[in-house]
Structures are given as structure tokens and as C-alpha cells.
Design a protein around this motif. Sequence first.
Motif, PDB file in Angstrom:
ATOM      1  N   GLY A  35     -12.697  -2.705   0.595  1.00 32.01           N
ATOM      2  CA  GLY A  35     -12.916  -1.858   1.764  1.00 32.01           C
ATOM      3  C   GLY A  35     -11.668  -1.254   2.355  1.00 32.01           C
ATOM      4  N   LYS A  36     -10.569  -1.180   1.605  1.00 29.03           N
ATOM      5  CA  LYS A  36      -9.304  -0.665   2.136  1.00 29.03           C
ATOM      6  C   LYS A  36      -8.978   0.705   1.543  1.00 29.03           C
ATOM      7  CE  LYS A  36      -7.020  -5.103   3.079  1.00 29.03           C
ATOM      8  NZ  LYS A  36      -5.844  -5.944   2.768  1.00 29.03           N
ATOM      9  N   VAL A  37      -8.243   1.481   2.359  1.00 31.91           N
ATOM     10  CA  VAL A  37      -7.683   2.754   1.919  1.00 31.91           C
ATOM     11  C   VAL A  37      -6.161   2.586   1.844  1.00 31.91           C
ATOM     12  CG1 VAL A  37      -7.406   5.214   2.422  1.00 31.91           C
ATOM     13  CG2 VAL A  37      -9.544   4.060   3.001  1.00 31.91           C
ATOM     14  N   HIS A  38      -5.570   2.999   0.718  1.00 35.06           N
ATOM     15  CA  HIS A  38      -4.134   2.878   0.495  1.00 35.06           C
ATOM     16  C   HIS A  38      -3.565   4.289   0.333  1.00 35.06           C
ATOM     17  CE1 HIS A  38      -4.683  -1.471  -0.619  1.00 35.06           C
ATOM     18  NE2 HIS A  38      -5.882  -1.000  -0.933  1.00 35.06           N
ATOM     19  N   VAL A  39      -2.560   4.619   1.141  1.00 34.34           N
ATOM     20  CA  VAL A  39      -1.930   5.933   1.082  1.00 34.34           C
ATOM     21  C   VAL A  39      -0.465   5.747   0.697  1.00 34.34           C
ATOM     22  CG1 VAL A  39      -1.416   8.079   2.314  1.00 34.34           C
ATOM     23  CG2 VAL A  39      -3.496   6.793   2.870  1.00 34.34           C
ATOM     24  N   PHE A  40      -0.016   6.468  -0.337  1.00 32.37           N
ATOM     25  CA  PHE A  40       1.346   6.375  -0.853  1.00 32.37           C
ATOM     26  C   PHE A  40       2.043   7.729  -0.730  1.00 32.37           C
ATOM     27  CE2 PHE A  40      -0.935   2.995  -2.900  1.00 32.37           C
ATOM     28  CZ  PHE A  40      -0.026   1.983  -3.138  1.00 32.37           C
ATOM     29  N   ASP A  41       3.357   7.680  -0.558  1.00 30.83           N
ATOM     30  CA  ASP A  41       4.216   8.856  -0.697  1.00 30.83           C
ATOM     31  C   ASP A  41       5.457   8.408  -1.459  1.00 30.83           C
ATOM     32  OD1 ASP A  41       5.737  11.131  -0.588  1.00 30.83           O
ATOM     33  OD2 ASP A  41       5.443  11.497   1.547  1.00 30.83           O
ATOM     34  N   LEU A  42       5.546   8.772  -2.745  1.00 33.67           N
ATOM     35  CA  LEU A  42       6.618   8.289  -3.612  1.00 33.67           C
ATOM     36  C   LEU A  42       7.983   8.816  -3.197  1.00 33.67           C
ATOM     37  CD1 LEU A  42       4.821   8.700  -7.055  1.00 33.67           C
ATOM     38  CD2 LEU A  42       4.956   6.664  -5.609  1.00 33.67           C
ATOM     39  N   SER A  43       8.017   9.962  -2.525  1.00 36.87           N
ATOM     40  CA  SER A  43       9.302  10.500  -2.088  1.00 36.87           C
ATOM     41  C   SER A  43       9.891   9.714  -0.925  1.00 36.87           C
ATOM     42  CB  SER A  43       9.146  11.967  -1.691  1.00 36.87           C
ATOM     43  OG  SER A  43       8.287  12.093  -0.564  1.00 36.87           O
ATOM     44  N   ILE A  44       9.080   8.919  -0.240  1.00 37.02           N
ATOM     45  CA  ILE A  44       9.551   8.103   0.878  1.00 37.02           C
ATOM     46  C   ILE A  44       9.684   6.638   0.476  1.00 37.02           C
ATOM     47  CG2 ILE A  44       9.001   7.327   3.214  1.00 37.02           C
ATOM     48  CD1 ILE A  44       7.630   9.980   3.697  1.00 37.02           C
ATOM     49  N   ASN A  45       8.689   6.115  -0.233  1.00 42.55           N
ATOM     50  CA  ASN A  45       8.722   4.713  -0.650  1.00 42.55           C
ATOM     51  C   ASN A  45       8.096   4.609  -2.045  1.00 42.55           C
ATOM     52  OD1 ASN A  45       8.390   1.884  -0.968  1.00 42.55           O
ATOM     53  ND2 ASN A  45       8.247   1.625   1.245  1.00 42.55           N
ATOM     54  N   ARG A  46       8.872   4.152  -3.022  1.00 47.56           N
ATOM     55  CA  ARG A  46       8.410   4.076  -4.408  1.00 47.56           C
ATOM     56  C   ARG A  46       7.802   2.720  -4.745  1.00 47.56           C
ATOM     57  NH1 ARG A  46      13.738   5.600  -5.094  1.00 47.56           N
ATOM     58  NH2 ARG A  46      14.135   3.712  -6.340  1.00 47.56           N
ATOM     59  N   PHE A  47       7.761   1.799  -3.776  1.00 52.20           N
ATOM     60  CA  PHE A  47       7.386   0.426  -4.101  1.00 52.20           C
ATOM     61  C   PHE A  47       6.107  -0.044  -3.408  1.00 52.20           C
ATOM     62  CE2 PHE A  47      12.019   0.834  -4.216  1.00 52.20           C
ATOM     63  CZ  PHE A  47      12.254   0.589  -5.563  1.00 52.20           C
ATOM     64  N   GLU A  48       5.763   0.519  -2.271  1.00 51.89           N
ATOM     65  CA  GLU A  48       4.573   0.061  -1.557  1.00 51.89           C
ATOM     66  C   GLU A  48       3.949   1.211  -0.784  1.00 51.89           C
ATOM     67  OE1 GLU A  48       5.619  -2.933   1.207  1.00 51.89           O
ATOM     68  OE2 GLU A  48       7.036  -1.700   2.336  1.00 51.89           O
ATOM     69  N   ALA A  49       2.726   0.989  -0.336  1.00 54.88           N
ATOM     70  CA  ALA A  49       1.975   2.021   0.377  1.00 54.88           C
ATOM     71  C   ALA A  49       2.500   2.189   1.801  1.00 54.88           C
ATOM     72  CB  ALA A  49       0.490   1.670   0.403  1.00 54.88           C
ATOM     73  N   LEU A  50       2.417   3.417   2.297  1.00 51.45           N
ATOM     74  CA  LEU A  50       2.766   3.684   3.695  1.00 51.45           C
ATOM     75  C   LEU A  50       1.647   3.258   4.635  1.00 51.45           C
ATOM     76  CD1 LEU A  50       4.384   7.234   3.435  1.00 51.45           C
ATOM     77  CD2 LEU A  50       5.464   4.992   3.206  1.00 51.45           C
ATOM     78  N   CYS A  51       0.439   3.131   4.103  1.00 49.48           N
ATOM     79  CA  CYS A  51      -0.702   2.726   4.936  1.00 49.48           C
ATOM     80  C   CYS A  51      -1.680   1.938   4.084  1.00 49.48           C
ATOM     81  CB  CYS A  51      -1.385   3.957   5.538  1.00 49.48           C
ATOM     82  SG  CYS A  51      -2.895   3.592   6.466  1.00 49.48           S
ATOM     83  N   GLN A  52      -2.084   0.768   4.577  1.00 51.54           N
ATOM     84  CA  GLN A  52      -3.165  -0.036   4.001  1.00 51.54           C
ATOM     85  C   GLN A  52      -4.106  -0.396   5.142  1.00 51.54           C
ATOM     86  OE1 GLN A  52      -1.674  -3.413   1.860  1.00 51.54           O
ATOM     87  NE2 GLN A  52      -0.587  -2.199   0.349  1.00 51.54           N
ATOM     88  N   GLN A  53      -5.264   0.220   5.159  1.00 47.94           N
ATOM     89  CA  GLN A  53      -6.152   0.066   6.310  1.00 47.94           C
ATOM     90  C   GLN A  53      -7.585  -0.154   5.838  1.00 47.94           C
ATOM     91  OE1 GLN A  53      -5.446   2.901   9.457  1.00 47.94           O
ATOM     92  NE2 GLN A  53      -7.576   2.850  10.129  1.00 47.94           N
ATOM     93  N   ARG A  54      -8.215  -1.183   6.406  1.00 48.18           N
ATOM     94  CA  ARG A  54      -9.631  -1.453   6.109  1.00 48.18           C
ATOM     95  C   ARG A  54     -10.483  -0.566   7.010  1.00 48.18           C
ATOM     96  NH1 ARG A  54     -11.737  -5.819   3.741  1.00 48.18           N
ATOM     97  NH2 ARG A  54      -9.849  -7.039   4.136  1.00 48.18           N
ATOM     98  N   VAL A  55     -11.411   0.165   6.416  1.00 46.96           N
ATOM     99  CA  VAL A  55     -12.234   1.104   7.178  1.00 46.96           C
ATOM    100  C   VAL A  55     -13.709   0.721   7.169  1.00 46.96           C
ATOM    101  CG1 VAL A  55     -10.631   3.011   6.819  1.00 46.96           C
ATOM    102  CG2 VAL A  55     -12.468   2.632   5.179  1.00 46.96           C
ATOM    103  N   VAL A  56     -14.100  -0.288   6.363  1.00 45.71           N
ATOM    104  CA  VAL A  56     -15.469  -0.810   6.386  1.00 45.71           C
ATOM    105  C   VAL A  56     -15.402  -2.329   6.423  1.00 45.71           C
ATOM    106  CG1 VAL A  56     -16.497   1.165   5.187  1.00 45.71           C
ATOM    107  CG2 VAL A  56     -15.599  -0.746   3.865  1.00 45.71           C
ATOM    108  N   SER A  57     -16.531  -2.954   6.652  1.00 48.95           N
ATOM    109  CA  SER A  57     -16.564  -4.414   6.732  1.00 48.95           C
ATOM    110  C   SER A  57     -16.264  -5.031   5.374  1.00 48.95           C
ATOM    111  CB  SER A  57     -17.937  -4.882   7.234  1.00 48.95           C
ATOM    112  OG  SER A  57     -18.947  -4.532   6.305  1.00 48.95           O
TER     113      SER A  57
END
Length: 514
Positions: free
Chosen positions: A426-448
Amino acid sequence: MRFSFKECCFKPVADEPDIEIEGSLVHKDSEEGQILCAEKEVGRKSKTLFSCITTATQTTINPPREVACQTESQPLLVNYSATANQWEIYDFYQEELQKRTSSTKKDEKENEIAEGAEGVHGNLSLLRDFTDKSDHDLAMLSTAAKLLEYAVNENINGDIIADFKHFEDEADEFRGDKGTLLPLWEFQYNKVKSLPVSALCWNKKYNDLFAVGLGSHKFTELECGMLLFYTWRNNNHPEFLFNTDSGVMCVDIHEQKSHLVAVKWWEDDLYGNHTFFSVSADGRVVSWTLGKYELFSTNIIKLPPMDKVPDDLNNVIVTAGLTLDFHKQKPYHFLVGTEAGKIHKGSTHYTRFIKTYEAHFRMVSCVRWNPFNPKVFITCGMDWRVNIWDETTDSPVFTFDLKSSVMDVAWAPYSSTVFAAVTADGKVHVFDLSINRFEALCQQRVVSTKRHLTCIEFNPVHPIIIVGNDRGLVISLKLSPNLRKNPKEEKGKEPSTGAEVEIAKMEKLLILMR
């Protein structure tokens, strides 16, 4: 003589030649002067010191009037208030339809009575005229009702619309490079809560309209499917809906002709006929041509059999194709993801695949070419991984472990280094490789935690994404400023944009990782 405004009397003017000028003065002893004096009773009460009068002063002066004085001083005030909700709108529609139905039955009865006198042809023409008029009236009523429904929903969702247009999370300044997702509209059709969202696609022409495919990949849950079209102007009910005999697995809206929807659109053929492609569990990649009256199919290529399968069973045990995507700059190249975890690169010009990538340990969920860099594509699978590939290499350039089955992944339309993925937890993961090549900038659960996310898609214009879950629910989310900002430029350089810049951004990362 000249009049002196200082002394308020006429004064002789020295050194002025005598000039005869025709004026408007009349001598009072003349016949004309006596008539004028008699009419205005000026002769007896004359206050002037001269024996002349001017005709310009003989017109009557109208009394002044004010328009404001013509209205009532205190008009009557009346307070009026009313409410319009979905129930009242629905009741109004039902009453209007009943009136039209009763009117139709009445006219039909009158036509039956007049049949003997006028003949069959006369009745048919009357019925045709009435039908055309009714269709026109219903079309006008439908348009007006839809506009009214949009207005009611806009009043109900006023806060959400304000957030969509104006809200920017100022807390991003204190999060460093991290960002968040702001929930906006939710789209749910009550009749399809048992069907998972299997596909999402935005309309390129109308940026508020998107398609939702409903169906299940599991053979134990084979049910009928449905294709829905939603707009955020009305999130309570789909604009259009179509029932299908089986589940909808993929949806693609034609970029130029936005009223056409199929599987995966391709270029038109030499005769101008529309063409699209499909891949399925039978292991075939098929080209479909939309003729005038029917569909024509052509087998392009067949997926190779799975490893460790005896030769005599190659025709029995086939490799199922699950996902398909065409190259953005070279439309004759395509990628196919299989249930065996492999990615096959093919061409419409050949009957064999060009290259095979050992992408995942379990089945591939999605494969997509980068919209800017022609060498880069991304894959995700049930082995919890997201891989980013350079087509010239045999191993992924980037690998991310998301700790759960990755159901879908999508590139951002505004940056070559931004992508988002959804997982079964139930999570959304958003990445930007130009800012961080190792982990997501956002990991957020949007449903139960009991629900699974199945699909994700970026809006082509606005900074929002839509995600679907396994119960037919679609949620729209707005990206915070940190998730859509450009990398910092060097001092003295102006910020640069464009496709060439995005290609260079990704190319720089590829060189760095090599």
C-alpha cells in the motif's frame, strides 16, 4: 462697447474701428420686439438699462429632474434560499423522464387512432419527427444536467480544488530533499468494488480525464471486467463506462484521436488504418489493424519457451507475456516482460528477439522506456525490485529493493530521472536519481495495510499522480515541491530546460555508475 466683467457693465473701447455685425438683438420699439415683450411680459418689468433685448433669452427653461426620484424610496426585500443535492437532481430526472414517457404513449395512441384516415406513411413521419425532437431535447437536458452536476461537485469539493490549484507544502523547506504526497480526489464506482484496478491511462488532450481498467490477473478470479472514464470535475460517478466479458488488463488512449481506446497504440499503416499491439498468456505478440468493419490480426513474434522445459513440451508450455512497451524515438523497437522474469527486446522488422535481459527472479510487473533518454528503460517485478537499464548492457545500472512486491512503475513526464512505483503493502515510492541515487525521496502509505496498490500513472501536465488498489479505488495525489524541483545550477548559469537537458542528466548518471 465691451462688457467689463470686473465692473459688471459695458465700457466704450478706444481705437476700435466701427464694424457692422449681424447679431441677435431686437429693438424693443420695433414690431418684433413688441410682440416678444408682450408674450413674455418683459416690457413692463424690464430691469436692463438698455433699450434692446436678446432673442436667446426667450426660450423656456425646463425644470431639473433626477432619475433617482422616480423609484420607490424603500423597495421590498425578499430572502430566498434553496439546496441542490444528488437526490433532488435524480428525482428531477425521473419526473422529467416520466413526463416524456407519458407524452410519448399519448402521441402513439393518437397516431393509432388516426391511422385509418392518414395512412401508415403519415404516422411514420409524425413518429420520426417526434423521435428526433425528443432526442434533441434529451441531449440538451443531459448537457445542462452534467453542467449542473459539475457545479454541485465543485461546491462540495471546494477545499480539494483549492489544494490542487494553490497549496504548496511549505514544510518541505525543513525536510531537506524529502517530500510528501497530498491526497486529493478519490474515485470509486460502487458496483465494481470486487474488481482490482488493472490499468490507468491519462487522456493527452483532456488533462482532467483518465481511463481505468478493471480486471484480475488471477485465474481463480476470472470475472467480467469494466472500462471506466473519470474526470476530477465529478469524482462520484464515471463519465463513461463499458462492460466487458473478461477482465481489462491494459488501457491506452490514442494521443492524436483521444476518442480511441485499445491496448497499446502504434503508428498507422500505409493505408491510414489505426494499428495497436497486444501480448498475452499464449506467448504471442500480435498486431491488430482497425479496418472499416472488422479487426485484422497478424502474429509478429512468439516468446521463447521457459528454461528447463523439454523440447517436446515447448508447444505445450508457453511463456506468458505480461507487459509491453514501444520505444519513444524508434517505434519499431519494443520490450516484452514475461512471467519468467525475463525482458525480451524485439523489433517489428524481425521474427526473432534482438536481445534478452535476465531482469527479475519472479514475474515482471511492468516495463517502460524512458520518455527522454532513448537508451534507458525501467522494470519492476514481484521479487521486490525496481531495475533501471541501459539497453547496451546486460545488467541493471540501478537496483532498488522496496521490501514488497512492486506492482507498477512509471516515469515522470517532466524529468528523465524521476519515477514512482507502487507496492503490495500500500505504499507509493517516489525517486529522483539526480538528487539521491540510493533511496526514495518519498515513501508514503496511501491505503490501509489490508489493501494492495496495483497501478500508478503521472498526469502529463499537472504535478499529480493517480494510484489504483485491489478494490477498484483510484486515489489522486499531489507531489510536494521537493518531489518536482530541478537540480541546483552552478553559480552564474541560468537554469536550463528541455529534452536535451533531460537526456544529458540521465547520461551523466549512466557514466557515473559505469
